[in-house]
Design a protein around this motif. Sequence first.
Motif, PDB file in Angstrom:
ATOM      1  N   ARG A  21       0.403  41.335  -9.729  1.00  0.00           N
ATOM      2  CA  ARG A  21      -0.688  40.902  -8.856  1.00  0.00           C
ATOM      3  C   ARG A  21      -1.512  42.124  -8.470  1.00  0.00           C
ATOM      4  O   ARG A  21      -1.073  42.969  -7.699  1.00  0.00           O
ATOM      5  N   ASN A  22      -2.701  42.225  -9.054  1.00  0.00           N
ATOM      6  CA  ASN A  22      -3.599  43.358  -8.819  1.00  0.00           C
ATOM      7  C   ASN A  22      -2.951  44.700  -9.132  1.00  0.00           C
ATOM      8  O   ASN A  22      -3.264  45.721  -8.516  1.00  0.00           O
ATOM      9  N   CYS A  23      -2.027  44.698 -10.095  1.00  0.00           N
ATOM     10  CA  CYS A  23      -1.407  45.941 -10.532  1.00  0.00           C
ATOM     11  C   CYS A  23      -0.914  45.748 -11.962  1.00  0.00           C
ATOM     12  O   CYS A  23      -0.776  44.625 -12.439  1.00  0.00           O
ATOM     13  N   ILE A  24      -0.668  46.866 -12.621  1.00  0.00           N
ATOM     14  CA  ILE A  24      -0.163  46.809 -13.993  1.00  0.00           C
ATOM     15  C   ILE A  24       0.734  48.017 -14.215  1.00  0.00           C
ATOM     16  O   ILE A  24       0.556  49.063 -13.594  1.00  0.00           O
ATOM     17  N   ALA A  25       1.730  47.866 -15.086  1.00  0.00           N
ATOM     18  CA  ALA A  25       2.674  48.951 -15.361  1.00  0.00           C
ATOM     19  C   ALA A  25       2.844  49.099 -16.868  1.00  0.00           C
ATOM     20  O   ALA A  25       2.818  48.113 -17.608  1.00  0.00           O
ATOM     21  N   ILE A  26       3.011  50.337 -17.305  1.00  0.00           N
ATOM     22  CA  ILE A  26       3.312  50.608 -18.708  1.00  0.00           C
ATOM     23  C   ILE A  26       4.363  51.706 -18.749  1.00  0.00           C
ATOM     24  O   ILE A  26       4.288  52.679 -17.992  1.00  0.00           O
ATOM     25  N   ALA A  27       5.369  51.531 -19.582  1.00  0.00           N
ATOM     26  CA  ALA A  27       6.514  52.446 -19.598  1.00  0.00           C
ATOM     27  C   ALA A  27       6.892  52.799 -21.030  1.00  0.00           C
ATOM     28  O   ALA A  27       6.671  52.012 -21.956  1.00  0.00           O
ATOM     29  N   SER A  28       7.472  53.970 -21.196  1.00  0.00           N
ATOM     30  CA  SER A  28       7.937  54.393 -22.526  1.00  0.00           C
ATOM     31  C   SER A  28       9.159  55.280 -22.368  1.00  0.00           C
ATOM     32  O   SER A  28       9.421  55.831 -21.293  1.00  0.00           O
ATOM     33  N   ASP A  29       9.912  55.413 -23.459  1.00  0.00           N
ATOM     34  CA  ASP A  29      11.004  56.395 -23.469  1.00  0.00           C
ATOM     35  C   ASP A  29      10.410  57.772 -23.755  1.00  0.00           C
ATOM     36  O   ASP A  29       9.201  57.908 -23.979  1.00  0.00           O
ATOM     37  N   LYS A  30      11.256  58.808 -23.751  1.00  0.00           N
ATOM     38  CA  LYS A  30      10.751  60.183 -23.897  1.00  0.00           C
ATOM     39  C   LYS A  30      11.358  60.901 -25.105  1.00  0.00           C
ATOM     40  O   LYS A  30      11.259  62.114 -25.221  1.00  0.00           O
ATOM     41  N   ARG A  31      11.955  60.145 -26.012  1.00  0.00           N
ATOM     42  CA  ARG A  31      12.600  60.765 -27.167  1.00  0.00           C
ATOM     43  C   ARG A  31      11.616  60.969 -28.311  1.00  0.00           C
ATOM     44  O   ARG A  31      10.821  60.084 -28.625  1.00  0.00           O
ATOM     45  N   LEU A  32      11.674  62.127 -28.924  1.00  0.00           N
ATOM     46  CA  LEU A  32      11.008  62.381 -30.201  1.00  0.00           C
ATOM     47  C   LEU A  32      12.087  62.708 -31.211  1.00  0.00           C
ATOM     48  O   LEU A  32      12.846  63.668 -31.031  1.00  0.00           O
ATOM     49  N   GLY A  33      12.198  61.897 -32.236  1.00  0.00           N
ATOM     50  CA  GLY A  33      13.256  62.106 -33.220  1.00  0.00           C
ATOM     51  C   GLY A  33      12.725  62.237 -34.626  1.00  0.00           C
ATOM     52  O   GLY A  33      11.552  62.009 -34.911  1.00  0.00           O
ATOM     53  N   GLN A  34      13.627  62.664 -35.498  1.00  0.00           N
ATOM     54  CA  GLN A  34      13.371  62.650 -36.942  1.00  0.00           C
ATOM     55  C   GLN A  34      14.508  61.834 -37.538  1.00  0.00           C
ATOM     56  O   GLN A  34      15.576  62.359 -37.813  1.00  0.00           O
ATOM     57  N   GLN A  35      14.290  60.538 -37.627  1.00  0.00           N
ATOM     58  CA  GLN A  35      15.335  59.568 -37.930  1.00  0.00           C
ATOM     59  C   GLN A  35      16.445  59.696 -36.873  1.00  0.00           C
ATOM     60  O   GLN A  35      16.175  59.522 -35.687  1.00  0.00           O
ATOM     61  N   MET A  36      17.661  60.033 -37.260  1.00  0.00           N
ATOM     62  CA  MET A  36      18.764  60.088 -36.290  1.00  0.00           C
ATOM     63  C   MET A  36      18.868  61.428 -35.565  1.00  0.00           C
ATOM     64  O   MET A  36      19.698  61.603 -34.677  1.00  0.00           O
ATOM     65  N   LEU A  37      18.034  62.389 -35.931  1.00  0.00           N
ATOM     66  CA  LEU A  37      18.047  63.706 -35.290  1.00  0.00           C
ATOM     67  C   LEU A  37      17.060  63.722 -34.124  1.00  0.00           C
ATOM     68  O   LEU A  37      15.892  63.367 -34.303  1.00  0.00           O
ATOM     69  N   THR A  38      17.505  64.118 -32.948  1.00  0.00           N
ATOM     70  CA  THR A  38      16.633  64.201 -31.779  1.00  0.00           C
ATOM     71  C   THR A  38      16.015  65.597 -31.696  1.00  0.00           C
ATOM     72  O   THR A  38      16.720  66.599 -31.663  1.00  0.00           O
ATOM     73  N   LEU A  39      14.672  65.643 -31.679  1.00  0.00           N
ATOM     74  CA  LEU A  39      13.952  66.916 -31.648  1.00  0.00           C
ATOM     75  C   LEU A  39      13.538  67.309 -30.237  1.00  0.00           C
ATOM     76  O   LEU A  39      13.493  68.484 -29.907  1.00  0.00           O
TER      77      LEU A  39
END
Length: 209
Positions: A21-39
């Motif tokens: 109601r008169n507001c909006i939210a947007i969210a994301s995770d903070k991971r940057l990976g290269q397939q299964m490797l987390t960079l």
Amino acid sequence: TTSTMSIEAYNGGSVVAMSGRNCIAIASDKRLGQQMLTLSCDFGKVFKINDHVLLGLSGLATDALTLRERFEFRTNMYKMRENRDIEPRAFASMIASILYEKRFGPYFVEPIVAGIDPHTKTPFLMSSDVIGCSSAPGDFACAGIAGESMLTTCEALYEPGLEKDDLFETISQVLLSSLDRDSLSGWGAEVWLMTPEGVEVRTLKSRSD
């Protein structure tokens, strides 16, 4: 047999947006990976375009950064020409146009636009695929590697007309529950809350394994 990973899933990451109601939210995770490797565990996927528009970019990280620069350039040109900030609906149309230009060799990014109309003070939400085919759901939008999981959780938890704090609680539960079930997203999260009065950013802790 060898399984093939989608290029959009190569770097991982997830984005979800909800209107209240008169507001909006947007969210994301903070991971940057290269397939299964987390960079990196400090790679946010939500960007502030102006006081009325937020942009979430999930998909291939290099394309996301390229598109962010293109969008910023186009919005700056718009502001110079029109002498005003771009509004959410116009920004969504600009995104669809830029993505459709590259439809034969697309950017592997699924953008979500979240904003507040400066005139009516109502929330605006738009999601798009890689070639700019956009839709404007009135309630929520999901993108990224955990998109399907978040979609089902949104349908279970979302209620129309949520106030700011309730919206924050709901979108946080949706994102965190989906990150717990996805190995390519996570390592912390951030939630951007927009109201006619301004923008607020809150950080969430999540699984880091």
